[in-house]
Design a protein around this motif. Sequence first.
Motif, PDB file in Angstrom:
ATOM      1  N   TYR A 212      30.647  33.523  36.891  1.00 46.20           N
ATOM      2  CA  TYR A 212      31.324  32.296  37.327  1.00 46.20           C
ATOM      3  C   TYR A 212      32.377  32.596  38.404  1.00 46.20           C
ATOM      4  CZ  TYR A 212      29.477  30.761  32.745  1.00 46.20           C
ATOM      5  OH  TYR A 212      28.680  30.497  31.661  1.00 46.20           O
ATOM      6  N   ALA A 213      33.114  33.690  38.214  1.00 45.10           N
ATOM      7  CA  ALA A 213      34.175  34.045  39.169  1.00 45.10           C
ATOM      8  C   ALA A 213      33.597  34.274  40.564  1.00 45.10           C
ATOM      9  CB  ALA A 213      34.917  35.286  38.700  1.00 45.10           C
ATOM     10  N   GLU A 214      32.466  34.951  40.591  1.00 48.54           N
ATOM     11  CA  GLU A 214      31.820  35.256  41.872  1.00 48.54           C
ATOM     12  C   GLU A 214      31.380  33.952  42.549  1.00 48.54           C
ATOM     13  OE1 GLU A 214      29.175  38.835  41.751  1.00 48.54           O
ATOM     14  OE2 GLU A 214      27.720  37.352  42.499  1.00 48.54           O
ATOM     15  N   THR A 215      30.819  33.029  41.769  1.00 52.84           N
ATOM     16  CA  THR A 215      30.356  31.753  42.330  1.00 52.84           C
ATOM     17  C   THR A 215      31.531  30.924  42.848  1.00 52.84           C
ATOM     18  OG1 THR A 215      28.559  31.778  40.725  1.00 52.84           O
ATOM     19  CG2 THR A 215      28.980  29.687  41.837  1.00 52.84           C
ATOM     20  N   ILE A 216      32.604  30.889  42.072  1.00 59.64           N
ATOM     21  CA  ILE A 216      33.786  30.125  42.503  1.00 59.64           C
ATOM     22  C   ILE A 216      34.374  30.742  43.775  1.00 59.64           C
ATOM     23  CG2 ILE A 216      36.150  29.476  41.859  1.00 59.64           C
ATOM     24  CD1 ILE A 216      35.092  29.134  38.948  1.00 59.64           C
ATOM     25  N   ALA A 217      34.404  32.064  43.835  1.00 55.61           N
ATOM     26  CA  ALA A 217      34.915  32.740  45.042  1.00 55.61           C
ATOM     27  C   ALA A 217      34.033  32.418  46.245  1.00 55.61           C
ATOM     28  CB  ALA A 217      34.990  34.248  44.811  1.00 55.61           C
ATOM     29  N   ALA A 218      32.710  32.393  46.034  1.00 57.64           N
ATOM     30  CA  ALA A 218      31.789  32.072  47.134  1.00 57.64           C
ATOM     31  C   ALA A 218      32.027  30.632  47.612  1.00 57.64           C
ATOM     32  CB  ALA A 218      30.347  32.262  46.680  1.00 57.64           C
ATOM     33  N   MET A 219      32.305  29.742  46.671  1.00 57.72           N
ATOM     34  CA  MET A 219      32.593  28.341  47.035  1.00 57.72           C
ATOM     35  C   MET A 219      33.871  28.274  47.870  1.00 57.72           C
ATOM     36  SD  MET A 219      31.624  26.263  43.569  1.00 57.72           S
ATOM     37  CE  MET A 219      29.933  25.664  43.376  1.00 57.72           C
ATOM     38  N   ARG A 220      34.887  28.991  47.440  1.00 60.81           N
ATOM     39  CA  ARG A 220      36.153  28.996  48.204  1.00 60.81           C
ATOM     40  C   ARG A 220      35.961  29.559  49.611  1.00 60.81           C
ATOM     41  NH1 ARG A 220      39.886  27.053  45.028  1.00 60.81           N
ATOM     42  NH2 ARG A 220      40.044  27.816  42.907  1.00 60.81           N
TER      43      ARG A 220
END
Length: 231
Positions: A212-220
Motif C-alpha cells: 500500500y505504501a508503494e502505491t500511495i507513494a506512486a500516486m503522490r
Amino acid sequence: MNDFWIAPSILAADFARLGEEVETVVAGGADLIHFDVMDNHYVPALTIGPPVCEKLRDHLRAREIDAPIDVHLMVKPVDAIVPEFARAGASYISFHPEASEHVDRTLQLIRDAGCKAGLVFNPATPLSWLDHLTDKVDLVLLMSVNPGFGGQKFIESTIDKLAAAREAIDRSGRDIRLEVDGGVKVDNIGRIAKAGADTFVAGTAIFGTEDYAETIAAMRDEIARANHVAG
Ligand code: DX5
Ligand code: ZN
C-alpha cells in the motif's frame, strides 16, 4: 498534513482484518480513511454502519492513530444516521443531495454534530446544487462512477466537471476540499489532480496491491508531476 490527501476506501479492504488494514494504509501515508455506507435502498449494495465506525475509531485511538474518518453516506433518508456517525467518531460526513428532503438542514445537522459537512455529486447531478450552499459545505465530492460498487471504470466527463467545481470553489473564496471517488488509479490520478481535485479516494487501486505504501507513494509522485507540469 499534506496538501493533497489520499483517502483509501475500506470497501476494498479485507473486512475480516479491518483494523490491521487501516493501520497499514495510515502507516503507508494515507491522509483520510474513506468509509462507504450503503443501505440496499439508495444503492443496491449493503455495507457497514456506525458500530463498525465506532470500533474502528476505538481501535485507532488505542494505537494513538488519529486519522480522520471520511464517511460517505449512500443512504436515504440521511438525517437520522448523522448523529450516530458523529458519536461513532466520524470526522467528515458526506451525503447525496437527492437523498435528503432538506439539503441545507442536513448540512447544518452535520456541523452541529461537530463534523465537517460534505455534499456528493453523482455523475449526472449538476453542480448547481452548490450555488447557495458554499458557506455550509467543507467538502465537495464528485463521483467519477455511479455509486454502489468498487472497481468501476473512471467516467471521463468528471475531468471537466472537476475543473468547473474547482472554479466554483475558488470563486467562493471558501476553504472547501474537492474530492473525487471512483476508478482513481496511479495512471489517471495526475490528470485528475491537474483538473483541480485535492482529495483522492481509491479503493481497489490501493487495497488491490501488495504494498500500500508503494502505491500511495506512486500516486503522490503522479500528483506532484502533474502540478509541476501545470506550473
Ligand atoms: C463507490 C464508492 C467508492 C468505492 C471506490 O460507490 O463510493 O468509494 O469504494 O472504489 P474504487 O476506487 O475501487 O473505484
Ligand atoms: Zn465512496
